[in-house]
Design a protein around this motif. Structure first.
Motif, PDB file in Angstrom:
ATOM      1  N   THR A 349     -11.229   3.498 -11.057  1.00 38.46           N
ATOM      2  CA  THR A 349     -10.025   3.266 -10.254  1.00 38.46           C
ATOM      3  C   THR A 349      -9.595   1.805 -10.325  1.00 38.46           C
ATOM      4  O   THR A 349      -8.411   1.498 -10.468  1.00 38.46           O
ATOM      5  N   LEU A 350     -10.571   0.888 -10.245  1.00 36.89           N
ATOM      6  CA  LEU A 350     -10.248  -0.539 -10.297  1.00 36.89           C
ATOM      7  C   LEU A 350      -9.649  -0.932 -11.650  1.00 36.89           C
ATOM      8  O   LEU A 350      -8.807  -1.834 -11.719  1.00 36.89           O
ATOM      9  N   VAL A 351     -10.081  -0.253 -12.727  1.00 38.70           N
ATOM     10  CA  VAL A 351      -9.512  -0.538 -14.042  1.00 38.70           C
ATOM     11  C   VAL A 351      -8.085  -0.007 -14.136  1.00 38.70           C
ATOM     12  O   VAL A 351      -7.204  -0.638 -14.719  1.00 38.70           O
ATOM     13  N   LEU A 352      -7.847   1.158 -13.544  1.00 39.66           N
ATOM     14  CA  LEU A 352      -6.537   1.791 -13.653  1.00 39.66           C
ATOM     15  C   LEU A 352      -5.479   1.113 -12.784  1.00 39.66           C
ATOM     16  O   LEU A 352      -4.288   1.139 -13.118  1.00 39.66           O
ATOM     17  N   ILE A 353      -5.883   0.507 -11.675  1.00 36.02           N
ATOM     18  CA  ILE A 353      -4.915  -0.077 -10.738  1.00 36.02           C
ATOM     19  C   ILE A 353      -4.049  -1.151 -11.409  1.00 36.02           C
ATOM     20  O   ILE A 353      -2.822  -1.084 -11.358  1.00 36.02           O
ATOM     21  N   PRO A 354      -4.644  -2.171 -12.081  1.00 36.53           N
ATOM     22  CA  PRO A 354      -3.768  -3.145 -12.749  1.00 36.53           C
ATOM     23  C   PRO A 354      -3.074  -2.575 -13.971  1.00 36.53           C
ATOM     24  O   PRO A 354      -1.971  -3.007 -14.320  1.00 36.53           O
ATOM     25  N   LEU A 355      -3.697  -1.596 -14.646  1.00 39.31           N
ATOM     26  CA  LEU A 355      -3.080  -1.012 -15.830  1.00 39.31           C
ATOM     27  C   LEU A 355      -1.782  -0.302 -15.475  1.00 39.31           C
ATOM     28  O   LEU A 355      -0.798  -0.373 -16.208  1.00 39.31           O
ATOM     29  N   PHE A 356      -1.747   0.371 -14.334  1.00 39.70           N
ATOM     30  CA  PHE A 356      -0.574   1.128 -13.913  1.00 39.70           C
ATOM     31  C   PHE A 356       0.279   0.365 -12.896  1.00 39.70           C
ATOM     32  O   PHE A 356       1.299   0.879 -12.458  1.00 39.70           O
ATOM     33  N   GLY A 357      -0.142  -0.843 -12.508  1.00 36.32           N
ATOM     34  CA  GLY A 357       0.628  -1.594 -11.516  1.00 36.32           C
ATOM     35  C   GLY A 357       0.737  -0.861 -10.195  1.00 36.32           C
ATOM     36  O   GLY A 357       1.798  -0.864  -9.557  1.00 36.32           O
ATOM     37  N   VAL A 358      -0.372  -0.253  -9.758  1.00 34.09           N
ATOM     38  CA  VAL A 358      -0.339   0.583  -8.556  1.00 34.09           C
ATOM     39  C   VAL A 358       0.026  -0.235  -7.322  1.00 34.09           C
ATOM     40  O   VAL A 358       0.708   0.256  -6.415  1.00 34.09           O
ATOM     41  N   TYR A 359      -0.387  -1.509  -7.297  1.00 27.46           N
ATOM     42  CA  TYR A 359      -0.135  -2.331  -6.113  1.00 27.46           C
ATOM     43  C   TYR A 359       1.347  -2.581  -5.893  1.00 27.46           C
ATOM     44  O   TYR A 359       1.758  -2.998  -4.821  1.00 27.46           O
ATOM     45  N   TYR A 360       2.172  -2.333  -6.919  1.00 27.78           N
ATOM     46  CA  TYR A 360       3.613  -2.493  -6.727  1.00 27.78           C
ATOM     47  C   TYR A 360       4.177  -1.454  -5.760  1.00 27.78           C
ATOM     48  O   TYR A 360       5.262  -1.650  -5.207  1.00 27.78           O
ATOM     49  N   MET A 361       3.462  -0.358  -5.562  1.00 18.78           N
ATOM     50  CA  MET A 361       3.931   0.651  -4.611  1.00 18.78           C
ATOM     51  C   MET A 361       4.015   0.075  -3.200  1.00 18.78           C
ATOM     52  O   MET A 361       4.854   0.496  -2.401  1.00 18.78           O
ATOM     53  N   ILE A 362       3.148  -0.887  -2.898  1.00 18.35           N
ATOM     54  CA  ILE A 362       3.205  -1.531  -1.581  1.00 18.35           C
ATOM     55  C   ILE A 362       4.530  -2.260  -1.422  1.00 18.35           C
ATOM     56  O   ILE A 362       5.166  -2.225  -0.361  1.00 18.35           O
ATOM     57  N   SER A 363       4.983  -2.919  -2.493  1.00 22.52           N
ATOM     58  CA  SER A 363       6.256  -3.631  -2.432  1.00 22.52           C
ATOM     59  C   SER A 363       7.423  -2.675  -2.232  1.00 22.52           C
ATOM     60  O   SER A 363       8.390  -2.998  -1.546  1.00 22.52           O
ATOM     61  N   VAL A 364       7.317  -1.492  -2.846  1.00 19.60           N
ATOM     62  CA  VAL A 364       8.411  -0.526  -2.744  1.00 19.60           C
ATOM     63  C   VAL A 364       8.581  -0.035  -1.317  1.00 19.60           C
ATOM     64  O   VAL A 364       9.700   0.147  -0.835  1.00 19.60           O
ATOM     65  N   VAL A 365       7.471   0.177  -0.618  1.00 21.41           N
ATOM     66  CA  VAL A 365       7.541   0.752   0.735  1.00 21.41           C
ATOM     67  C   VAL A 365       7.634  -0.316   1.822  1.00 21.41           C
ATOM     68  O   VAL A 365       7.771   0.022   2.991  1.00 21.41           O
ATOM     69  N   MET A 366       7.564  -1.597   1.453  1.00 26.71           N
ATOM     70  CA  MET A 366       7.663  -2.637   2.469  1.00 26.71           C
ATOM     71  C   MET A 366       9.067  -2.636   3.065  1.00 26.71           C
ATOM     72  O   MET A 366      10.061  -2.470   2.353  1.00 26.71           O
ATOM     73  N   PRO A 367       9.191  -2.835   4.391  1.00 28.31           N
ATOM     74  CA  PRO A 367      10.522  -2.838   5.022  1.00 28.31           C
ATOM     75  C   PRO A 367      11.324  -4.063   4.624  1.00 28.31           C
ATOM     76  O   PRO A 367      10.782  -5.094   4.229  1.00 28.31           O
ATOM     77  N   GLU A 368      12.644  -3.923   4.727  1.00 20.62           N
ATOM     78  CA  GLU A 368      13.534  -5.035   4.411  1.00 20.62           C
ATOM     79  C   GLU A 368      13.311  -6.213   5.357  1.00 20.62           C
ATOM     80  O   GLU A 368      13.274  -7.353   4.936  1.00 20.62           O
TER      81      GLU A 368
END
Length: 493
Positions: A349-368
Protein backbone atom coordinates in the motif's frame (compact mmCIF):
# COMPACT_ATOMS: atom_id res chain seq x y z
CA UNK A 1 3.71 40.95 -0.38
CA UNK A 2 0.00 40.38 -0.82
CA UNK A 3 0.56 39.31 -4.41
CA UNK A 4 3.29 36.94 -3.25
CA UNK A 5 0.74 35.36 -0.90
CA UNK A 6 -1.57 34.71 -3.83
CA UNK A 7 1.36 33.37 -5.84
CA UNK A 8 2.27 30.99 -3.04
CA UNK A 9 -1.18 29.46 -3.09
CA UNK A 10 -1.04 29.16 -6.86
CA UNK A 11 2.40 27.52 -6.71
CA UNK A 12 1.29 24.60 -4.57
CA UNK A 13 1.61 21.53 -6.76
CA UNK A 14 -1.57 19.57 -5.70
CA UNK A 15 -5.03 19.95 -7.14
CA UNK A 16 -6.09 22.33 -4.44
CA UNK A 17 -2.76 24.03 -3.92
CA UNK A 18 -2.22 24.86 -7.58
CA UNK A 19 -5.68 25.72 -8.73
CA UNK A 20 -8.12 26.38 -5.93
CA UNK A 21 -8.21 30.12 -5.38
CA UNK A 22 -7.84 31.35 -1.81
CA UNK A 23 -10.04 34.07 -0.40
CA UNK A 24 -8.41 37.18 -1.89
CA UNK A 25 -9.08 40.50 -0.17
CA UNK A 26 -6.60 42.68 -2.06
CA UNK A 27 -7.93 43.72 -5.47
CA UNK A 28 -5.80 42.65 -8.45
CA UNK A 29 -7.26 43.65 -11.81
CA UNK A 30 -5.96 44.69 -15.19
CA UNK A 31 -6.09 48.33 -16.25
CA UNK A 32 -8.86 47.61 -18.75
CA UNK A 33 -10.96 45.81 -16.15
CA UNK A 34 -10.59 48.62 -13.63
CA UNK A 35 -11.64 51.25 -16.16
CA UNK A 36 -14.61 49.13 -17.21
CA UNK A 37 -15.87 48.56 -13.65
CA UNK A 38 -15.27 52.19 -12.69
CA UNK A 39 -17.38 53.34 -15.64
CA UNK A 40 -20.18 50.99 -14.62
CA UNK A 41 -20.10 52.37 -11.07
CA UNK A 42 -20.35 55.91 -12.44
CA UNK A 43 -23.33 55.05 -14.66
CA UNK A 44 -25.07 53.22 -11.82
CA UNK A 45 -24.67 56.21 -9.51
CA UNK A 46 -26.00 58.54 -12.23
CA UNK A 47 -29.12 56.38 -12.67
CA UNK A 48 -29.76 56.38 -8.92
CA UNK A 49 -29.37 60.17 -8.82
CA UNK A 50 -31.95 60.67 -11.59
CA UNK A 51 -34.43 58.17 -10.14
CA UNK A 52 -37.19 59.63 -7.88
CA UNK A 53 -36.59 59.04 -4.19
CA UNK A 54 -38.26 60.21 -0.95
CA UNK A 55 -37.09 63.57 0.37
CA UNK A 56 -34.81 63.43 3.39
CA UNK A 57 -35.87 65.43 6.41
CA UNK A 58 -33.52 67.99 7.84
CA UNK A 59 -30.23 69.22 6.48
CA UNK A 60 -28.17 66.73 4.48
CA UNK A 61 -25.43 66.46 1.88
CA UNK A 62 -26.62 65.49 -1.59
CA UNK A 63 -25.78 62.17 -3.22
CA UNK A 64 -22.58 62.43 -5.25
CA UNK A 65 -20.02 60.43 -7.17
CA UNK A 66 -16.46 61.28 -6.13
CA UNK A 67 -14.89 59.67 -9.23
CA UNK A 68 -14.52 56.38 -7.32
CA UNK A 69 -17.56 55.67 -5.10
CA UNK A 70 -21.18 56.75 -5.16
CA UNK A 71 -22.09 58.39 -1.84
CA UNK A 72 -25.77 58.50 -0.80
CA UNK A 73 -27.59 61.40 0.85
CA UNK A 74 -25.97 61.88 4.24
CA UNK A 75 -27.36 63.81 7.25
CA UNK A 76 -25.44 66.96 8.16
CA UNK A 77 -22.84 66.62 10.89
CA UNK A 78 -22.18 62.91 10.27
CA UNK A 79 -19.48 60.82 8.59
CA UNK A 80 -20.64 58.43 5.90
CA UNK A 81 -18.94 55.04 5.68
CA UNK A 82 -18.86 52.58 2.76
CA UNK A 83 -16.94 49.43 1.91
CA UNK A 84 -13.85 50.02 -0.17
CA UNK A 85 -14.69 49.30 -3.82
CA UNK A 86 -13.60 46.04 -5.41
CA UNK A 87 -12.54 47.58 -8.71
CA UNK A 88 -9.50 49.62 -7.65
CA UNK A 89 -6.18 47.80 -7.58
CA UNK A 90 -4.54 47.25 -4.20
CA UNK A 91 -7.69 48.26 -2.32
CA UNK A 92 -8.50 46.05 0.65
CA UNK A 93 -12.20 45.23 0.31
CA UNK A 94 -12.46 44.55 4.06
CA UNK A 95 -11.64 48.17 4.89
CA UNK A 96 -13.91 51.21 4.90
CA UNK A 97 -13.87 54.56 3.07
CA UNK A 98 -15.13 57.71 4.85
CA UNK A 99 -16.62 61.00 3.70
CA UNK A 100 -17.63 63.78 6.07
CA UNK A 101 -20.81 65.81 5.75
CA UNK A 102 -20.40 69.14 7.56
CA UNK A 103 -23.05 70.68 9.79
CA UNK A 104 -24.00 73.15 7.06
CA UNK A 105 -25.03 70.34 4.69
CA UNK A 106 -21.90 70.56 2.53
CA UNK A 107 -19.33 67.88 1.89
CA UNK A 108 -15.94 68.45 3.55
CA UNK A 109 -13.46 70.33 1.32
CA UNK A 110 -9.80 69.43 1.74
CA UNK A 111 -7.77 72.67 2.13
CA UNK A 112 -4.79 71.23 0.25
CA UNK A 113 -6.81 70.12 -2.77
CA UNK A 114 -9.50 72.81 -2.55
CA UNK A 115 -12.21 70.28 -3.42
CA UNK A 116 -14.42 67.75 -1.68
CA UNK A 117 -12.41 64.86 -0.30
CA UNK A 118 -12.97 61.20 0.58
CA UNK A 119 -10.72 59.37 3.03
CA UNK A 120 -9.47 56.23 1.26
CA UNK A 121 -6.42 55.80 3.48
CA UNK A 122 -7.77 52.70 5.19
CA UNK A 123 -8.43 51.12 1.80
CA UNK A 124 -4.76 51.34 0.87
CA UNK A 125 -3.43 50.47 4.32
CA UNK A 126 -3.61 46.71 4.73
CA UNK A 127 -1.58 46.63 7.96
CA UNK A 128 -4.72 46.65 10.07
CA UNK A 129 -6.11 43.68 8.19
CA UNK A 130 -2.97 41.58 7.86
CA UNK A 131 -3.55 37.97 6.98
CA UNK A 132 -2.54 35.70 9.90
CA UNK A 133 -0.70 33.51 7.39
CA UNK A 134 1.72 36.31 6.55
CA UNK A 135 3.88 35.63 9.63
CA UNK A 136 4.32 32.02 8.55
CA UNK A 137 5.00 32.64 4.87
CA UNK A 138 8.80 33.02 5.21
CA UNK A 139 9.00 29.64 6.98
CA UNK A 140 6.67 28.01 4.46
CA UNK A 141 8.70 29.47 1.61
CA UNK A 142 11.92 28.13 3.09
CA UNK A 143 10.29 24.71 3.53
CA UNK A 144 9.25 24.30 -0.07
CA UNK A 145 12.44 25.85 -1.46
CA UNK A 146 14.48 23.24 0.41
CA UNK A 147 12.05 20.52 -0.64
CA UNK A 148 12.18 21.35 -4.33
CA UNK A 149 15.98 21.75 -4.28
CA UNK A 150 16.52 18.36 -2.57
CA UNK A 151 13.98 16.68 -4.86
CA UNK A 152 15.63 18.19 -7.93
CA UNK A 153 19.07 16.88 -6.98
CA UNK A 154 17.80 13.37 -6.17
CA UNK A 155 15.72 13.19 -9.34
CA UNK A 156 18.70 14.08 -11.53
CA UNK A 157 20.68 11.26 -9.90
CA UNK A 158 17.75 8.85 -10.29
CA UNK A 159 17.31 9.62 -14.00
CA UNK A 160 21.06 9.28 -14.55
CA UNK A 161 21.10 5.84 -12.92
CA UNK A 162 18.05 4.64 -14.84
CA UNK A 163 19.56 5.78 -18.15
CA UNK A 164 23.07 4.52 -17.39
CA UNK A 165 22.16 0.90 -16.65
CA UNK A 166 20.93 -0.54 -19.95
CA UNK A 167 19.35 -3.57 -18.31
CA UNK A 168 16.89 -1.26 -16.59
CA UNK A 169 15.55 -0.04 -19.95
CA UNK A 170 12.19 -1.81 -19.83
CA UNK A 171 8.73 -0.36 -20.34
CA UNK A 172 7.91 0.01 -16.67
CA UNK A 173 11.15 1.87 -15.91
CA UNK A 174 10.80 4.04 -19.00
CA UNK A 175 7.51 5.31 -17.55
CA UNK A 176 9.31 5.87 -14.24
CA UNK A 177 11.96 7.93 -16.07
CA UNK A 178 9.31 10.11 -17.71
CA UNK A 179 7.62 10.56 -14.34
CA UNK A 180 10.99 11.63 -12.88
CA UNK A 181 11.47 14.13 -15.73
CA UNK A 182 8.02 15.62 -15.08
CA UNK A 183 8.94 16.08 -11.41
CA UNK A 184 12.26 17.66 -12.44
CA UNK A 185 10.43 20.19 -14.62
CA UNK A 186 7.95 20.81 -11.81
CA UNK A 187 10.74 21.53 -9.32
CA UNK A 188 12.56 23.83 -11.74
CA UNK A 189 9.50 25.85 -12.75
CA UNK A 190 8.35 26.26 -9.14
CA UNK A 191 11.78 27.58 -8.16
CA UNK A 192 11.97 29.86 -11.21
CA UNK A 193 8.42 31.14 -10.89
CA UNK A 194 8.92 32.03 -7.26
CA UNK A 195 11.73 34.47 -8.06
CA UNK A 196 10.23 35.78 -11.30
CA UNK A 197 9.16 39.40 -11.23
CA UNK A 198 5.40 39.84 -11.41
CA UNK A 199 4.31 43.30 -12.58
CA UNK A 200 1.53 44.71 -10.42
CA UNK A 201 -1.31 47.01 -11.25
CA UNK A 202 -0.98 50.24 -9.30
CA UNK A 203 -3.68 52.64 -8.15
CA UNK A 204 -3.14 56.09 -6.74
CA UNK A 205 -5.72 58.50 -5.30
CA UNK A 206 -4.82 62.02 -6.46
CA UNK A 207 -7.26 64.87 -5.84
CA UNK A 208 -9.88 62.26 -5.02
CA UNK A 209 -9.48 60.71 -8.47
CA UNK A 210 -8.26 57.17 -9.07
CA UNK A 211 -5.20 56.97 -11.31
CA UNK A 212 -5.00 53.46 -12.78
CA UNK A 213 -2.00 51.90 -14.46
CA UNK A 214 -0.12 48.64 -14.83
CA UNK A 215 3.62 48.85 -14.30
CA UNK A 216 6.05 46.78 -16.36
CA UNK A 217 5.71 44.46 -19.34
CA UNK A 218 4.03 41.18 -18.44
CA UNK A 219 4.22 39.05 -21.61
CA UNK A 220 7.25 37.16 -20.28
CA UNK A 221 5.52 36.71 -16.94
CA UNK A 222 2.48 35.22 -18.67
CA UNK A 223 4.78 32.90 -20.59
CA UNK A 224 6.33 31.63 -17.35
CA UNK A 225 2.94 30.94 -15.78
CA UNK A 226 1.71 29.28 -18.96
CA UNK A 227 4.68 26.91 -18.91
CA UNK A 228 4.09 26.44 -15.19
CA UNK A 229 0.55 25.26 -15.87
CA UNK A 230 1.76 22.93 -18.64
CA UNK A 231 4.31 21.33 -16.30
CA UNK A 232 1.75 20.87 -13.53
CA UNK A 233 -0.74 19.23 -15.91
CA UNK A 234 2.01 17.03 -17.40
CA UNK A 235 3.07 15.93 -13.94
CA UNK A 236 -0.47 14.86 -13.04
CA UNK A 237 -0.77 13.19 -16.45
CA UNK A 238 2.31 11.05 -15.84
CA UNK A 239 1.06 10.06 -12.40
CA UNK A 240 -2.15 8.99 -14.13
CA UNK A 241 -0.20 7.07 -16.80
CA UNK A 242 1.74 5.23 -14.07
CA UNK A 243 -1.54 4.03 -12.61
CA UNK A 244 -3.06 3.30 -16.00
CA UNK A 245 -0.06 1.26 -17.17
CA UNK A 246 0.10 -0.85 -14.01
CA UNK A 247 -3.65 -1.43 -14.12
CA UNK A 248 -3.41 -2.33 -17.82
CA UNK A 249 -0.55 -4.80 -17.24
CA UNK A 250 -2.31 -6.56 -14.37
CA UNK A 251 -5.90 -6.71 -15.62
CA UNK A 252 -5.82 -6.49 -19.42
CA UNK A 253 -2.54 -7.57 -21.00
CA UNK A 254 -2.16 -10.78 -18.99
CA UNK A 255 1.36 -9.73 -18.01
CA UNK A 256 2.63 -9.24 -21.57
CA UNK A 257 4.52 -6.30 -22.93
CA UNK A 258 2.34 -3.56 -24.35
CA UNK A 259 2.69 -3.38 -28.14
CA UNK A 260 1.54 0.23 -28.15
CA UNK A 261 3.86 1.46 -25.46
CA UNK A 262 4.88 4.51 -27.51
CA UNK A 263 1.31 5.81 -27.15
CA UNK A 264 1.89 6.20 -23.41
CA UNK A 265 4.93 8.39 -24.05
CA UNK A 266 3.14 10.53 -26.64
CA UNK A 267 0.05 10.92 -24.44
CA UNK A 268 2.07 11.91 -21.38
CA UNK A 269 3.55 15.00 -23.02
CA UNK A 270 0.80 15.93 -25.52
CA UNK A 271 -2.47 15.51 -23.56
CA UNK A 272 -1.78 18.60 -21.39
CA UNK A 273 -2.16 20.78 -24.50
CA UNK A 274 -5.82 19.74 -24.80
CA UNK A 275 -6.71 21.83 -21.77
CA UNK A 276 -3.80 24.29 -21.84
CA UNK A 277 -4.60 25.76 -25.27
CA UNK A 278 -8.28 26.54 -24.43
CA UNK A 279 -7.13 28.04 -21.12
CA UNK A 280 -4.66 30.33 -22.94
CA UNK A 281 -7.37 31.52 -25.33
CA UNK A 282 -9.82 32.18 -22.51
CA UNK A 283 -7.24 34.10 -20.47
CA UNK A 284 -6.13 36.11 -23.49
CA UNK A 285 -9.58 37.22 -24.63
CA UNK A 286 -11.79 36.96 -21.53
CA UNK A 287 -9.59 37.39 -18.44
CA UNK A 288 -6.30 38.98 -19.44
CA UNK A 289 -5.21 40.07 -15.95
CA UNK A 290 -1.64 40.53 -14.76
CA UNK A 291 0.39 37.30 -15.11
CA UNK A 292 -2.55 34.89 -15.44
CA UNK A 293 -1.51 33.66 -12.01
CA UNK A 294 -4.85 34.31 -10.27
CA UNK A 295 -8.43 33.48 -11.14
CA UNK A 296 -11.64 35.27 -10.24
CA UNK A 297 -14.12 33.16 -8.35
CA UNK A 298 -17.13 34.18 -10.42
CA UNK A 299 -15.72 33.18 -13.83
CA UNK A 300 -14.58 29.63 -12.93
CA UNK A 301 -12.14 29.57 -15.86
CA UNK A 302 -9.70 27.73 -13.62
CA UNK A 303 -11.78 24.58 -14.10
CA UNK A 304 -10.50 24.33 -17.67
CA UNK A 305 -7.28 23.12 -16.04
CA UNK A 306 -8.45 21.91 -12.67
CA UNK A 307 -11.30 19.77 -14.04
CA UNK A 308 -9.10 17.28 -15.95
CA UNK A 309 -6.67 17.13 -13.02
CA UNK A 310 -9.42 16.23 -10.55
CA UNK A 311 -10.71 13.62 -13.03
CA UNK A 312 -7.28 11.92 -13.23
CA UNK A 313 -6.99 11.93 -9.44
CA UNK A 314 -10.38 10.26 -9.01
CA UNK A 315 -9.71 7.64 -11.73
CA UNK A 316 -6.27 6.87 -10.28
CA UNK A 317 -7.85 6.40 -6.86
CA UNK A 318 -10.22 3.82 -8.36
CA UNK A 319 -7.23 2.05 -9.97
CA UNK A 320 -5.53 2.08 -6.57
CA UNK A 321 -8.47 0.45 -4.81
CA UNK A 322 -8.82 -2.20 -7.51
CA UNK A 323 -5.13 -3.15 -7.49
CA UNK A 324 -5.08 -3.13 -3.69
CA UNK A 325 -7.98 -5.57 -3.78
CA UNK A 326 -6.00 -7.91 -6.04
CA UNK A 327 -2.91 -7.68 -3.83
CA UNK A 328 -4.97 -8.45 -0.74
CA UNK A 329 -6.64 -11.42 -2.44
CA UNK A 330 -3.29 -12.81 -3.55
CA UNK A 331 -1.78 -12.44 -0.09
CA UNK A 332 -4.78 -14.08 1.53
CA UNK A 333 -4.67 -17.03 -0.91
CA UNK A 334 -0.93 -17.69 -0.98
CA UNK A 335 0.00 -16.68 2.56
CA UNK A 336 -2.96 -17.86 4.57
CA UNK A 337 -0.66 -19.09 7.31
CA UNK A 338 1.79 -16.19 6.98
CA UNK A 339 1.65 -14.02 10.07
CA UNK A 340 3.35 -11.21 8.16
CA UNK A 341 0.83 -10.97 5.36
CA UNK A 342 -0.66 -7.76 6.74
CA UNK A 343 2.80 -6.25 6.95
CA UNK A 344 3.31 -7.13 3.30
CA UNK A 345 -0.06 -5.59 2.47
CA UNK A 346 0.93 -2.41 4.29
CA UNK A 347 4.22 -2.29 2.39
CA UNK A 348 2.44 -2.75 -0.93
CA UNK A 349 0.00 0.00 0.00
CA UNK A 350 2.81 2.42 0.88
CA UNK A 351 4.43 1.77 -2.52
CA UNK A 352 1.17 2.30 -4.39
CA UNK A 353 0.18 5.54 -2.61
CA UNK A 354 2.86 7.77 -4.23
CA UNK A 355 2.65 5.85 -7.51
CA UNK A 356 -1.06 6.66 -7.86
CA UNK A 357 -0.97 10.04 -6.08
CA UNK A 358 -3.60 8.82 -3.62
CA UNK A 359 -2.93 11.67 -1.20
CA UNK A 360 -4.27 14.11 -3.79
CA UNK A 361 -7.75 12.83 -2.94
CA UNK A 362 -7.46 14.75 0.34
CA UNK A 363 -6.98 17.96 -1.65
CA UNK A 364 -10.03 17.20 -3.77
CA UNK A 365 -12.35 16.81 -0.77
CA UNK A 366 -10.92 19.72 1.24
CA UNK A 367 -13.48 22.54 1.68
CA UNK A 368 -13.04 25.86 -0.07
CA UNK A 369 -13.12 27.79 3.18
CA UNK A 370 -11.45 26.56 6.35
CA UNK A 371 -10.75 27.76 9.83
CA UNK A 372 -7.58 29.91 9.74
CA UNK A 373 -5.76 27.55 12.10
CA UNK A 374 -6.67 24.50 10.06
CA UNK A 375 -5.79 26.30 6.85
CA UNK A 376 -2.35 27.14 8.23
CA UNK A 377 -1.70 23.50 9.18
CA UNK A 378 -2.92 22.37 5.76
CA UNK A 379 -0.65 24.89 4.02
CA UNK A 380 2.39 23.53 5.88
CA UNK A 381 1.46 19.92 5.08
CA UNK A 382 0.62 20.65 1.45
CA UNK A 383 3.77 22.68 0.80
CA UNK A 384 5.93 20.00 2.40
CA UNK A 385 4.35 17.08 0.57
CA UNK A 386 4.36 18.83 -2.80
CA UNK A 387 7.97 19.96 -2.58
CA UNK A 388 9.39 16.69 -1.22
CA UNK A 389 7.24 14.50 -3.48
CA UNK A 390 10.03 14.20 -6.05
CA UNK A 391 12.38 12.93 -3.34
CA UNK A 392 9.82 10.34 -2.20
CA UNK A 393 9.28 9.08 -5.75
CA UNK A 394 13.04 8.87 -6.41
CA UNK A 395 13.58 6.90 -3.20
CA UNK A 396 10.79 4.38 -3.74
CA UNK A 397 11.26 3.72 -7.45
CA UNK A 398 15.01 4.14 -7.84
CA UNK A 399 17.24 4.24 -4.77
CA UNK A 400 15.26 1.58 -2.83
CA UNK A 401 14.42 -0.44 -5.96
CA UNK A 402 15.90 -3.96 -5.88
CA UNK A 403 16.77 -3.95 -9.58
CA UNK A 404 18.68 -0.68 -9.33
CA UNK A 405 20.51 -1.79 -6.20
CA UNK A 406 21.47 -5.05 -7.90
CA UNK A 407 22.90 -3.22 -10.92
CA UNK A 408 24.82 -0.82 -8.68
CA UNK A 409 26.30 -3.76 -6.75
CA UNK A 410 27.30 -5.48 -10.01
CA UNK A 411 28.93 -2.31 -11.25
CA UNK A 412 30.80 -1.84 -7.99
CA UNK A 413 31.93 -5.51 -7.85
CA UNK A 414 33.13 -5.39 -11.46
CA UNK A 415 35.22 -2.32 -10.79
CA UNK A 416 36.63 -3.77 -7.55
CA UNK A 417 37.55 -7.10 -9.16
CA UNK A 418 39.08 -5.47 -12.22
CA UNK A 419 41.16 -3.27 -9.94
CA UNK A 420 42.26 -6.37 -8.01
CA UNK A 421 43.29 -8.19 -11.19
CA UNK A 422 45.02 -5.06 -12.48
CA UNK A 423 46.98 -4.71 -9.24
CA UNK A 424 48.03 -8.37 -9.28
CA UNK A 425 49.09 -8.16 -12.92
CA UNK A 426 51.13 -5.01 -12.37
CA UNK A 427 52.91 -6.62 -9.41
CA UNK A 428 53.75 -9.65 -11.52
CA UNK A 429 55.11 -7.46 -14.30
CA UNK A 430 57.31 -5.51 -11.92
CA UNK A 431 58.62 -8.74 -10.36
CA UNK A 432 59.47 -10.22 -13.75
CA UNK A 433 61.17 -7.04 -14.92
CA UNK A 434 63.75 -7.12 -12.10
CA UNK A 435 64.63 -10.74 -12.92
CA UNK A 436 62.97 -12.42 -9.96
CA UNK A 437 60.06 -14.83 -10.01
CA UNK A 438 57.34 -15.21 -7.41
CA UNK A 439 56.31 -18.86 -7.13
CA UNK A 440 53.29 -20.36 -5.48
CA UNK A 441 53.25 -24.16 -5.41
CA UNK A 442 55.88 -24.25 -8.17
CA UNK A 443 53.92 -21.83 -10.36
CA UNK A 444 54.66 -18.19 -10.96
CA UNK A 445 51.89 -15.67 -10.25
CA UNK A 446 51.44 -14.66 -13.92
CA UNK A 447 51.13 -18.29 -14.91
CA UNK A 448 48.56 -18.86 -12.18
CA UNK A 449 46.45 -15.89 -13.35
CA UNK A 450 46.62 -16.91 -17.01
CA UNK A 451 45.97 -20.61 -16.41
CA UNK A 452 43.27 -20.10 -13.87
CA UNK A 453 42.55 -23.81 -13.50
CA UNK A 454 43.75 -24.43 -9.99
CA UNK A 455 44.00 -22.44 -6.80
CA UNK A 456 46.98 -22.36 -4.46
CA UNK A 457 45.88 -25.70 -2.98
CA UNK A 458 45.66 -27.43 -6.32
CA UNK A 459 41.86 -27.40 -6.56
CA UNK A 460 40.03 -26.51 -9.75
CA UNK A 461 38.93 -22.86 -9.77
CA UNK A 462 36.63 -20.77 -11.92
CA UNK A 463 38.02 -20.02 -15.35
CA UNK A 464 39.53 -16.56 -15.36
CA UNK A 465 38.30 -15.87 -18.89
CA UNK A 466 34.73 -16.56 -17.80
CA UNK A 467 35.10 -14.30 -14.78
CA UNK A 468 36.56 -11.51 -16.89
CA UNK A 469 33.69 -11.83 -19.32
CA UNK A 470 31.29 -11.51 -16.38
CA UNK A 471 33.16 -8.43 -15.23
CA UNK A 472 32.64 -6.89 -18.64
CA UNK A 473 28.88 -7.08 -18.24
CA UNK A 474 27.68 -10.35 -19.79
CA UNK A 475 24.78 -11.21 -17.49
CA UNK A 476 21.45 -12.89 -17.78
CA UNK A 477 18.14 -11.09 -18.13
CA UNK A 478 17.41 -8.73 -15.27
CA UNK A 479 14.39 -8.69 -13.01
CA UNK A 480 13.19 -5.68 -15.00
CA UNK A 481 12.76 -7.79 -18.14
CA UNK A 482 11.23 -10.67 -16.19
CA UNK A 483 8.63 -8.46 -14.56
CA UNK A 484 7.67 -6.91 -17.87
CA UNK A 485 7.09 -10.35 -19.35
CA UNK A 486 5.65 -12.14 -16.33
CA UNK A 487 3.82 -9.42 -14.43
CA UNK A 488 4.23 -6.38 -12.24
CA UNK A 489 1.90 -7.58 -9.52
CA UNK A 490 4.52 -9.79 -7.86
CA UNK A 491 6.82 -6.81 -7.41
CA UNK A 492 4.37 -5.26 -4.97
CA UNK A 493 4.68 -8.25 -2.66
Amino acid sequence: MALWLVSLFVASTSARGCYKDPKVYIVKLSLEKQVQLLQKARERCHRVTLAPRPLSSGLYCNQTFDDIVCWPDTPAGTVAELDCPNYINNFDIRAKAHRECLSNGQWYVHPGFNKTWTDFRDCLDISNHANPLMDHLPRIKKLYLIGYAVSLACLFVAVGMMVHFRKLHCQRNMIHINLFVSFILRSIICLVKDVFHTPEGRSAIVNNTATLRTEGSNWSCKLVFTFFNYVIIANYTWIFIEGLYLHHIIFISTFKKSKRFHLYIIAGWSLPFLCLVPWILVRRFLEDTLCWSTHTAENKYVWIIRGPIVATIVINFMFFLNILRVVFTKLTASHSQDSHRYRKLARSTLVLIPLFGVYYMISVVMPECMDPGLELVWLYVESGVNSFQGLIVALLFCFLNGEVQQEVRKKWNRKWKLRRFSTASSRSTRTTSVGSTVCIKDKSLPALILAGNKDTSGHVTQDRDVELRNLNGNHDATECEIIDSEGCGDELL
